[in-house]
Design an enzyme around this catalytic site. Sequence first.
Site, PDB file in Angstrom:
ATOM      1  N   LYS A   1       1.293  -1.469  -0.006  1.00 37.15           N
ATOM      2  CA  LYS A   1       0.193  -0.039   0.012  1.00 37.15           C
ATOM      3  C   LYS A   1       0.916   1.074   0.018  1.00 37.15           C
ATOM      4  O   LYS A   1       2.284   1.113   0.419  1.00 37.15           O
ATOM      5  CB  LYS A   1      -1.194  -0.465   0.875  1.00 37.15           C
ATOM      6  CG  LYS A   1       0.072   0.233   2.123  1.00 37.15           C
ATOM      7  CD  LYS A   1      -0.844  -0.013   3.906  1.00 37.15           C
ATOM      8  CE  LYS A   1      -0.229  -0.419   5.192  1.00 37.15           C
ATOM      9  NZ  LYS A   1      -1.174  -0.858   6.014  1.00 37.15           N
TER      10      LYS A   1
ATOM     11  N   ARG B   1     -11.533  -0.285  14.011  1.00 35.89           N
ATOM     12  CA  ARG B   1     -10.891   0.344  12.476  1.00 35.89           C
ATOM     13  C   ARG B   1     -11.833  -0.100  12.207  1.00 35.89           C
ATOM     14  O   ARG B   1     -13.196   0.253  11.444  1.00 35.89           O
ATOM     15  CB  ARG B   1      -9.585   0.840  12.531  1.00 35.89           C
ATOM     16  CG  ARG B   1      -9.678   1.128  11.393  1.00 35.89           C
ATOM     17  CD  ARG B   1      -7.889   1.272  10.018  1.00 35.89           C
ATOM     18  NE  ARG B   1      -6.890   0.213  10.438  1.00 35.89           N
ATOM     19  CZ  ARG B   1      -6.006  -0.072  10.457  1.00 35.89           C
ATOM     20  NH1 ARG B   1      -5.378   1.188  10.035  1.00 35.89           N
ATOM     21  NH2 ARG B   1      -5.406  -0.933   9.605  1.00 35.89           N
TER      22      ARG B   1
ATOM     23  N   HIS C   1      -6.655  -7.546  12.461  1.00 36.70           N
ATOM     24  CA  HIS C   1      -5.592  -7.033  12.639  1.00 36.70           C
ATOM     25  C   HIS C   1      -5.308  -6.377  13.908  1.00 36.70           C
ATOM     26  O   HIS C   1      -5.714  -5.930  15.098  1.00 36.70           O
ATOM     27  CB  HIS C   1      -5.455  -5.366  11.447  1.00 36.70           C
ATOM     28  CG  HIS C   1      -3.751  -4.844  10.959  1.00 36.70           C
ATOM     29  ND1 HIS C   1      -2.809  -5.083  11.210  1.00 36.70           N
ATOM     30  CD2 HIS C   1      -4.224  -3.337  11.357  1.00 36.70           C
ATOM     31  CE1 HIS C   1      -2.686  -3.947  10.452  1.00 36.70           C
ATOM     32  NE2 HIS C   1      -3.226  -3.384  11.326  1.00 36.70           N
TER      33      HIS C   1
ATOM     34  N   ARG D   1       0.517 -10.771   7.559  1.00 36.37           N
ATOM     35  CA  ARG D   1       0.332  -9.357   6.087  1.00 36.37           C
ATOM     36  C   ARG D   1       2.700  -8.465   6.344  1.00 36.37           C
ATOM     37  O   ARG D   1       1.833  -8.247   7.651  1.00 36.37           O
ATOM     38  CB  ARG D   1      -0.410  -8.697   6.437  1.00 36.37           C
ATOM     39  CG  ARG D   1      -2.114  -9.305   5.983  1.00 36.37           C
ATOM     40  CD  ARG D   1      -2.916  -8.317   6.505  1.00 36.37           C
ATOM     41  NE  ARG D   1      -3.121  -8.351   7.674  1.00 36.37           N
ATOM     42  CZ  ARG D   1      -3.242  -8.652   8.413  1.00 36.37           C
ATOM     43  NH1 ARG D   1      -3.997  -9.263   8.273  1.00 36.37           N
ATOM     44  NH2 ARG D   1      -3.809  -7.808   9.762  1.00 36.37           N
TER      45      ARG D   1
ATOM     46  N   TYR E   1      16.467  30.883   5.789  1.00 37.34           N
ATOM     47  CA  TYR E   1      14.808  32.229   6.518  1.00 37.34           C
ATOM     48  C   TYR E   1      15.384  32.510   7.478  1.00 37.34           C
ATOM     49  O   TYR E   1      15.301  31.307   8.829  1.00 37.34           O
ATOM     50  CB  TYR E   1      13.713  30.874   5.191  1.00 37.34           C
ATOM     51  CG  TYR E   1      13.692  31.109   4.449  1.00 37.34           C
ATOM     52  CD1 TYR E   1      13.549  32.322   3.609  1.00 37.34           C
ATOM     53  CD2 TYR E   1      13.464  30.096   3.673  1.00 37.34           C
ATOM     54  CE1 TYR E   1      12.924  32.500   2.476  1.00 37.34           C
ATOM     55  CE2 TYR E   1      12.816  30.147   2.273  1.00 37.34           C
ATOM     56  CZ  TYR E   1      12.818  31.120   1.199  1.00 37.34           C
ATOM     57  OH  TYR E   1      12.196  30.724  -0.005  1.00 37.34           O
TER      58      TYR E   1
ATOM     59  N   CYS F   1      14.944  25.093   3.183  1.00 40.86           N
ATOM     60  CA  CYS F   1      14.056  25.722   2.488  1.00 40.86           C
ATOM     61  C   CYS F   1      13.242  24.940   1.509  1.00 40.86           C
ATOM     62  O   CYS F   1      13.442  23.773   1.724  1.00 40.86           O
ATOM     63  CB  CYS F   1      14.349  26.448   1.896  1.00 40.86           C
ATOM     64  SG  CYS F   1      15.798  27.106   1.932  1.00 40.86           S
ATOM     65  N   MET F   2      12.156  25.134   0.751  1.00 36.80           N
ATOM     66  CA  MET F   2      11.294  24.107   0.086  1.00 36.80           C
ATOM     67  C   MET F   2      11.613  22.666  -0.635  1.00 36.80           C
ATOM     68  O   MET F   2      11.767  21.997  -0.327  1.00 36.80           O
ATOM     69  CB  MET F   2      10.576  24.338  -0.738  1.00 36.80           C
ATOM     70  CG  MET F   2       8.920  23.935  -1.887  1.00 36.80           C
ATOM     71  SD  MET F   2       7.597  25.289  -2.175  1.00 36.80           S
ATOM     72  CE  MET F   2       6.876  25.146  -1.246  1.00 36.80           C
ATOM     73  N   ASP F   3      13.331  23.542  -1.111  1.00 35.81           N
ATOM     74  CA  ASP F   3      13.970  22.547  -2.804  1.00 35.81           C
ATOM     75  C   ASP F   3      15.263  22.467  -2.230  1.00 35.81           C
ATOM     76  O   ASP F   3      15.683  21.988  -3.358  1.00 35.81           O
ATOM     77  CB  ASP F   3      13.836  23.429  -3.586  1.00 35.81           C
ATOM     78  CG  ASP F   3      12.335  24.178  -4.096  1.00 35.81           C
ATOM     79  OD1 ASP F   3      11.361  23.185  -4.009  1.00 35.81           O
ATOM     80  OD2 ASP F   3      12.277  25.209  -4.025  1.00 35.81           O
TER      81      ASP F   3
HETATM   82  C1  LIG Z   1      -0.796  -1.695   7.054  1.00 35.91           C
HETATM   83  C2  LIG Z   1      -1.221  -3.228   6.517  1.00 35.91           C
HETATM   84  C3  LIG Z   1      -0.053  -3.867   7.424  1.00 35.91           C
HETATM   85  C4  LIG Z   1       0.795  -4.112   7.147  1.00 35.91           C
HETATM   86  O1  LIG Z   1       1.569  -3.526   8.574  1.00 35.91           O
HETATM   87  P1  LIG Z   1       3.004  -3.514   9.158  1.00 35.91           P
HETATM   88  O2  LIG Z   1       3.152  -3.150  10.718  1.00 35.91           O
HETATM   89  O3  LIG Z   1       3.721  -2.604   7.934  1.00 35.91           O
HETATM   90  O4  LIG Z   1       3.391  -4.380   8.186  1.00 35.91           O
HETATM   91  C5  LIG Z   1      -1.075  -5.439   7.495  1.00 35.91           C
HETATM   92  N1  LIG Z   1      -2.142  -4.519   7.503  1.00 35.91           N
HETATM   93  C6  LIG Z   1      -3.094  -4.366   7.698  1.00 35.91           C
HETATM   94  C7  LIG Z   1      -5.223  -4.237   7.377  1.00 35.91           C
HETATM   95  C8  LIG Z   1      -2.520  -2.654   7.125  1.00 35.91           C
HETATM   96  O5  LIG Z   1      -2.927  -2.005   7.088  1.00 35.91           O
END
Ligand SMILES: *Cc1c(COP(=O)(O)O)cnc(C)c1O
Length: 366
Positions: free
Chosen positions: A38, A132, A162, A215, A261, A307-309
């Site tokens: 992601k 969540r 999760h 995951r 700045y 700075c920005m850049d």
């Molecule tokens: C981002 C995410 C993960 C990955 O988590 P890490 O801590 O980066 O390994 C796993 N499951 C869900 C639902 C997530 O949103």
Amino acid sequence: MDFYRPTFAAIDLNAIKMNILNLQTHINKPLEIIAVVKANAYGHGAVKVSKAAMEAGASMLAVATPDEAIRLRKEGIESPLLVMGASPPTFANVAAELNIMVTVFDEMWMNQIPPLSHLLKIHLKLDTGMGRLGIYSENHLQSIIQLIHRRDDIELDGVFTHFSTADEEDQSHYKEQMSKFKNFLRLFNDKPRVVHAANSAAALIRNESLFDGVRFGISLYGLSPSAYVSGILPFSLTPAMSLHTEVAFIKCVPEATAISYGATYRTQQSEWIATLPIGYADGLLRGLSGQEVLIGGKRVPIVGRICMDQCMIRLDEEVPIGEKVVLLGRQGNEIIHVEEWAEKLNTISYEVPCIINERVPRVYIP
Ligand SMILES: *Cc1c(COP(=O)(O)O)cnc(C)c1O
């Protein structure tokens, strides 16, 4: 390289592969490794990382949004692919056509799905204490399972939850989540193909949380989920991203010369001040003023406001224009870790690669 400004992020795809191989060795049994790509693979570039991860033995990819999944399919990534966040019902037909799996946690969503032209694979999300997304009661789970059984165009491929505290020393909430998850799992007559719960932290330090798959997100990129996990890692992680630039300009200025700045920095004596072509619009946030960078294998500070850049650094001696500078990663015997930036910015390792934005080209080391 097809850019003129010498500022770039190098992404070591071998590091990505090593982190997967080391995880597999550590786990030491067949398991689905779901590479979490992601947010453009946590800023590392989703397409390249997806390919590297699949080559190294990941069996599935996961993204947060429908649009991230569509982009991967358009770029030719054909691996099993799960959208972990919410998808609108209008996405269901597209997902089925593109063979994208979606996450389901709501009966109303099930009822809103029109008859589909292709099979839609789904994963059910259970909320065991993250608060969540997810089905949070056994009644809801039972009725959603029934709704799925009534459809021959929807297949239940997986079920997951999760963790919110798997990276912490105190295991009480994590254990509560584990037991809730197991209770939920008892309600399935046929277990879906993949039961998964562990994020990186759990995959690394909570062996009992592995089920059929993990995951793997932050540690796929060689970063530790938390300071606590850093201290008890079962194998060393290899960071994939490093950040580079080159000196654009250098001058020796007299004592009391104002730099940048606000004129907040004034030289204390005659000093070598170099200008770097990287700034907060690249992700070198203003909060990193005072942070060190590596040049000639040594640490030197950023002085004055970023700075920005651009930004300025103070050197002990003259260096040529074009001298290489490392902002994240190794140079000689010195190394600046993502965690060092995270601490300075009062945030977590996750946020750092995400803020290195699109203006910074990614250069892949194969
Ligand atoms: C981002 C995410 C993960 C990955 O988590 P890490 O801590 O980066 O390994 C796993 N499951 C869900 C639902 C997530 O949103």
